[in-house]
Scaffold this motif. Structure first.
Motif, short mmCIF file in Angstrom:
data_model
loop_
_atom_site.label_atom_id
_atom_site.label_comp_id
_atom_site.label_asym_id
_atom_site.label_seq_id
_atom_site.Cartn_x
_atom_site.Cartn_y
_atom_site.Cartn_z
N THR A 2 0.82 -1.21 0.00
CA THR A 2 0.00 0.00 0.00
C THR A 2 0.85 1.26 0.00
O THR A 2 0.35 2.35 0.17
N TRP A 3 2.15 1.12 -0.19
CA TRP A 3 3.03 2.30 -0.16
C TRP A 3 2.64 3.32 -1.21
O TRP A 3 2.80 4.51 -1.00
N PHE A 4 2.13 2.89 -2.34
CA PHE A 4 1.77 3.83 -3.40
C PHE A 4 0.53 4.65 -3.06
O PHE A 4 0.29 5.68 -3.67
N LEU A 5 -0.25 4.23 -2.07
CA LEU A 5 -1.43 4.99 -1.67
C LEU A 5 -1.07 6.20 -0.83
O LEU A 5 -1.84 7.14 -0.73
N ASN A 6 0.09 6.19 -0.21
CA ASN A 6 0.52 7.28 0.66
C ASN A 6 1.48 8.19 -0.10
O ASN A 6 2.64 8.34 0.28
N LYS A 7 1.00 8.79 -1.15
CA LYS A 7 1.87 9.65 -1.94
C LYS A 7 2.16 10.96 -1.20
O LYS A 7 1.34 11.44 -0.41
N SER A 8 3.30 11.53 -1.46
CA SER A 8 3.69 12.79 -0.85
C SER A 8 2.89 13.92 -1.48
O SER A 8 2.53 13.87 -2.65
N PRO A 9 2.61 14.96 -0.69
CA PRO A 9 1.89 16.11 -1.27
C PRO A 9 2.76 16.80 -2.33
O PRO A 9 3.99 16.81 -2.22
N THR A 10 2.11 17.36 -3.30
CA THR A 10 2.84 18.08 -4.35
C THR A 10 3.38 19.40 -3.80
O THR A 10 2.96 19.84 -2.72
N GLU A 13 0.53 21.77 -3.28
CA GLU A 13 -0.24 21.48 -2.08
C GLU A 13 0.49 21.97 -0.82
O GLU A 13 -0.12 22.53 0.09
#
Length: 64
Positions: A2-10, A13
């Motif tokens: 699930t690491w790809f679900l916790n993307k860093s804010p742009t 943002e």
């Protein structure tokens, strides 16, 4: 995974959040050097936001 679900804010943002935080702090600060520094930082964040929008625009082309 699930690491790809916790993307860093742009960057955009993060800049928007920083602008909100600065505006909130500014509303609680009276005249003085702290307020002057907050206003300067707010202008810098606003400028960074505009630069980011310009760099992200689809019409931007590399100089020849």
């Amino acid at each position: 995974m699930t690491w790809f679900l916790n993307k860093s804010p742009t960057l955009f943002e993060r800049l928007v959040e920083e602008k909100k935080r600065l505006e909130l702090h500014l509303g609680q600060t009276g005249p003085g050097s702290v307020r002057t520094k907050l206003l300067e930082k707010l202008r810098q964040v606003d400028t960074a936001t505009h630069i980011n929008e310009w760099l992200s625009s689809p019409g931007l082309r590399a100089p020849i």
